[in-house]
Design a protein around this motif. Structure first.
Motif, PDB file in Angstrom:
ATOM      1  N   VAL A 140       0.841  -1.197   0.000  1.00  0.00           N
ATOM      2  CA  VAL A 140       0.000   0.000   0.000  1.00  0.00           C
ATOM      3  C   VAL A 140       0.880   1.252   0.000  1.00  0.00           C
ATOM      4  O   VAL A 140       0.586   2.235  -0.689  1.00  0.00           O
ATOM      5  CB  VAL A 140      -0.964   0.002   1.198  1.00  0.00           C
ATOM      6  CG1 VAL A 140      -1.752   1.317   1.253  1.00  0.00           C
ATOM      7  CG2 VAL A 140      -1.933  -1.160   1.112  1.00  0.00           C
ATOM      8  N   ARG A 141       1.961   1.232   0.751  1.00  0.00           N
ATOM      9  CA  ARG A 141       2.899   2.366   0.738  1.00  0.00           C
ATOM     10  C   ARG A 141       3.448   2.605  -0.666  1.00  0.00           C
ATOM     11  O   ARG A 141       3.537   3.748  -1.137  1.00  0.00           O
ATOM     12  CB  ARG A 141       4.049   2.102   1.701  1.00  0.00           C
ATOM     13  CG  ARG A 141       3.774   2.386   3.160  1.00  0.00           C
ATOM     14  CD  ARG A 141       4.992   2.037   3.980  1.00  0.00           C
ATOM     15  NE  ARG A 141       4.872   2.456   5.376  1.00  0.00           N
ATOM     16  CZ  ARG A 141       5.788   2.237   6.299  1.00  0.00           C
ATOM     17  NH1 ARG A 141       6.922   1.600   5.963  1.00  0.00           N
ATOM     18  NH2 ARG A 141       5.616   2.635   7.541  1.00  0.00           N
ATOM     19  N   THR A 142       3.831   1.524  -1.335  1.00  0.00           N
ATOM     20  CA  THR A 142       4.365   1.662  -2.685  1.00  0.00           C
ATOM     21  C   THR A 142       3.313   2.248  -3.624  1.00  0.00           C
ATOM     22  O   THR A 142       3.618   3.122  -4.452  1.00  0.00           O
ATOM     23  CB  THR A 142       4.841   0.298  -3.213  1.00  0.00           C
ATOM     24  OG1 THR A 142       5.700  -0.315  -2.240  1.00  0.00           O
ATOM     25  CG2 THR A 142       5.595   0.451  -4.518  1.00  0.00           C
ATOM     26  N   LEU A 143       2.086   1.779  -3.502  1.00  0.00           N
ATOM     27  CA  LEU A 143       0.991   2.302  -4.326  1.00  0.00           C
ATOM     28  C   LEU A 143       0.779   3.790  -4.084  1.00  0.00           C
ATOM     29  O   LEU A 143       0.702   4.583  -5.038  1.00  0.00           O
ATOM     30  CB  LEU A 143      -0.288   1.522  -4.007  1.00  0.00           C
ATOM     31  CG  LEU A 143      -1.606   2.106  -4.529  1.00  0.00           C
ATOM     32  CD1 LEU A 143      -1.626   2.138  -6.049  1.00  0.00           C
ATOM     33  CD2 LEU A 143      -2.797   1.313  -3.986  1.00  0.00           C
ATOM     34  N   LEU A 144       0.704   4.182  -2.827  1.00  0.00           N
ATOM     35  CA  LEU A 144       0.442   5.585  -2.509  1.00  0.00           C
ATOM     36  C   LEU A 144       1.622   6.479  -2.897  1.00  0.00           C
ATOM     37  O   LEU A 144       1.427   7.637  -3.287  1.00  0.00           O
ATOM     38  CB  LEU A 144       0.139   5.731  -1.015  1.00  0.00           C
ATOM     39  CG  LEU A 144      -1.124   5.014  -0.528  1.00  0.00           C
ATOM     40  CD1 LEU A 144      -1.307   5.213   0.976  1.00  0.00           C
ATOM     41  CD2 LEU A 144      -2.358   5.493  -1.277  1.00  0.00           C
ATOM     42  N   ALA A 145       2.839   5.948  -2.796  1.00  0.00           N
ATOM     43  CA  ALA A 145       4.006   6.734  -3.215  1.00  0.00           C
ATOM     44  C   ALA A 145       3.932   7.037  -4.709  1.00  0.00           C
ATOM     45  O   ALA A 145       4.280   8.149  -5.141  1.00  0.00           O
ATOM     46  CB  ALA A 145       5.294   5.986  -2.890  1.00  0.00           C
ATOM     47  N   GLU A 146       3.483   6.087  -5.507  1.00  0.00           N
ATOM     48  CA  GLU A 146       3.379   6.325  -6.953  1.00  0.00           C
ATOM     49  C   GLU A 146       2.210   7.239  -7.294  1.00  0.00           C
ATOM     50  O   GLU A 146       2.307   8.068  -8.203  1.00  0.00           O
ATOM     51  CB  GLU A 146       3.265   4.997  -7.703  1.00  0.00           C
ATOM     52  CG  GLU A 146       4.520   4.147  -7.643  1.00  0.00           C
ATOM     53  CD  GLU A 146       5.755   4.916  -8.098  1.00  0.00           C
ATOM     54  OE1 GLU A 146       5.717   5.566  -9.166  1.00  0.00           O
ATOM     55  OE2 GLU A 146       6.765   4.890  -7.366  1.00  0.00           O
ATOM     56  N   LEU A 147       1.093   7.107  -6.593  1.00  0.00           N
ATOM     57  CA  LEU A 147      -0.010   8.031  -6.819  1.00  0.00           C
ATOM     58  C   LEU A 147       0.397   9.466  -6.445  1.00  0.00           C
ATOM     59  O   LEU A 147       0.044  10.425  -7.142  1.00  0.00           O
ATOM     60  CB  LEU A 147      -1.237   7.603  -6.011  1.00  0.00           C
ATOM     61  CG  LEU A 147      -1.896   6.279  -6.414  1.00  0.00           C
ATOM     62  CD1 LEU A 147      -3.108   6.004  -5.526  1.00  0.00           C
ATOM     63  CD2 LEU A 147      -2.298   6.282  -7.883  1.00  0.00           C
ATOM     64  N   ASN A 148       1.153   9.603  -5.358  1.00  0.00           N
ATOM     65  CA  ASN A 148       1.645  10.917  -4.958  1.00  0.00           C
ATOM     66  C   ASN A 148       2.624  11.475  -5.991  1.00  0.00           C
ATOM     67  O   ASN A 148       2.651  12.682  -6.261  1.00  0.00           O
ATOM     68  CB  ASN A 148       2.323  10.807  -3.594  1.00  0.00           C
ATOM     69  CG  ASN A 148       2.610  12.147  -2.952  1.00  0.00           C
ATOM     70  OD1 ASN A 148       3.367  12.247  -2.000  1.00  0.00           O
ATOM     71  ND2 ASN A 148       2.000  13.214  -3.458  1.00  0.00           N
TER      72      ASN A 148
END
Length: 411
Positions: A140-148
């Motif tokens: 989830v962290r990786t996903l949110l880092a890319e969305l950011n």
């Protein structure tokens, strides 16, 4: 008489300039003395280079920056970026906040990359604790880092054309940003400062059906990115303002520690997500977008292509999350969190470049020292070498293409 030849006018010799240069207060002032006239009637006309202050309130900067330029006519002969107008002493404030409270300070220096800023802090603390983060939290962290990352790049993809005279792209960029901000707000409760990272994982579980809505948002943004690229990349005026302007060499990149899309636009093939992976990047195929020209146009193209890469990585993270069994999203922490004595350095590939976090602990609940290496700080320093020799009209195009946030510079 018609057809008669006219006598030639007398030739007046062109003034021959001589240049005198002196230094006053660290700024070079140049006086050009031109001899005008003939023979004993010659006179000297002196012209001085002009010192022009851009800022500290200038609309082309993402924050409050001041540039002190020395101009020879319309050409810049000396440039000095003057920073510190937004400095709030974040690194000193780190020393009187416990490790949970660090996040609220860390996510604000680059207000376009709040989640990525939080991430570097918690990774450093978790490394000192030797803490294993649940697998679902890692993905989830990786996903949110890319969305950011996409949110950050969309802002510059819209605002940079605005700075060189193209108004429409900012509306398309904000339309796409809104799709992603909606799912980020649903998850974290914040639109800019998410405060969703925690030492040991994330704040809370994802809402029911959130991954489906996130996947739809990613698809919507990917399907409409052509609206921005078609509008800009084929525009002759935009290309004329950016091609061959503000060229950065790989040597300058290395000397000033420039990183991120700006460095990759000059052919520097380096990305921490691929070369020193953290989070779940070791299990993902991370394409690194590079260009060789190193000019304003190449930097813009890198940013554009990076959006597509990040959207693909976000889809890969969503696919992996769909396969993972239910489980915890964070680790249970003691009421008073103390970090063992020692030091560590964690760095991440933030949207604007490499961010580094040097943490020193003496075994207490607050860090003894937290040094922040922000990407924008190094990226803005190279202006001293990049701007001299360029025209004032090109200065705005160069400045905007450096993709910096002044809060990230001043900290």
């Amino acid at each position: 008489m018609v057809g008669a030849s006219q006598p030639e006018p007398p030739r007046i010799p062109r003034p021959s300039p001589s240049i005198r240069t002196w230094h006053d207060g660290g700024v070079s002032t140049r006086e050009t003395v031109r001899t005008v006239g003939i023979g004993a009637g010659a006179k000297e006309l002196a012209t001085e280079d002009m010192v022009l202050n851009i800022g500290p309130q200038h609309p082309s900067t993402h924050g409050v920056l001041r540039l002190r330029l020395t101009l020879d006519g319309e050409r810049i002969s000396h440039a000095e970026p003057i920073i510190g107008y937004m400095h709030r002493g974040a690194e000193k404030l780190f020393e009187v906040r416990d490790y949970r409270q660090l996040i609220v300070l860390a996510n604000r220096h680059d207000w376009l990359s709040a989640f990525a800023n939080e991430l570097g802090v918690v990774l450093a603390v978790e490394r000192m604790l030797g803490m294993e983060v649940p697998e679902r939290a890692v993905w989830v962290r990786t996903l949110l880092a890319e969305l950011n990352r996409v949110l950050n790049h969309l802002m510059f993809l819209g605002s940079y054309p605005l700075e060189v005279g193209a108004i429409t792209p900012i509306f398309y960029a904000f339309r796409e940003r809104e799709h992603l901000q909606r799912v980020m707000e649903e998850l974290s409760g914040g639109r800019m400062h998410y405060m969703f990272n925690r030492v040991g994982g994330l704040k809370e579980e994802m809402p029911a059906g959130w991954t489906t809505r996130a996947r739809e948002a990613v698809g919507d943004v990917r399907g409409r990115m052509s609206d921005i690229s078609d509008l800009i990349m084929g525009n002759e005026i935009f290309r004329a303002r950016t091609r061959g302007v503000g060229v950065l060499t790989p040597e300058q990149i290395s000397q000033y520690g420039v990183s991120g899309p700006i460095a990759r636009a000059s052919g520097v093939d380096f990305d921490l997500r691929r070369d020193e992976p953290y989070l779940a990047y070791s299990e993902l195929d991370v394409p690194v977008v590079t260009r060789s020209e190193g000019d304003c146009l190449a930097r813009f193209e890198c940013l554009m292509d990076q959006v597509h890469v990040s959207l693909d990585l976000a889809d890969a993270c969503l696919d992996r999350l769909a396969e993972l069994p239910p489980g915890p999203i964070n680790q249970r922490l003691p009421k008073v969190l103390k970090v063992p004595e020692g030091h560590t350095y964690a760095w991440t590939e933030n949207p604007l470049g490499i961010n580094g976090y040097y943490l020193v602990s003496r075994g207490e609940k607050t860090p003894w020292r937290m040094k922040l290496r922000s990407a924008s700080f190094n990226n803005i320093q190279v202006l001293t070498e990049l701007l001299p020799g360029t025209l004032v009209a090109d200065m705005i195009a160069i400045l905007g293409s450096m993709f910096f946030v002044v809060g990230d510079v001043d900290k």
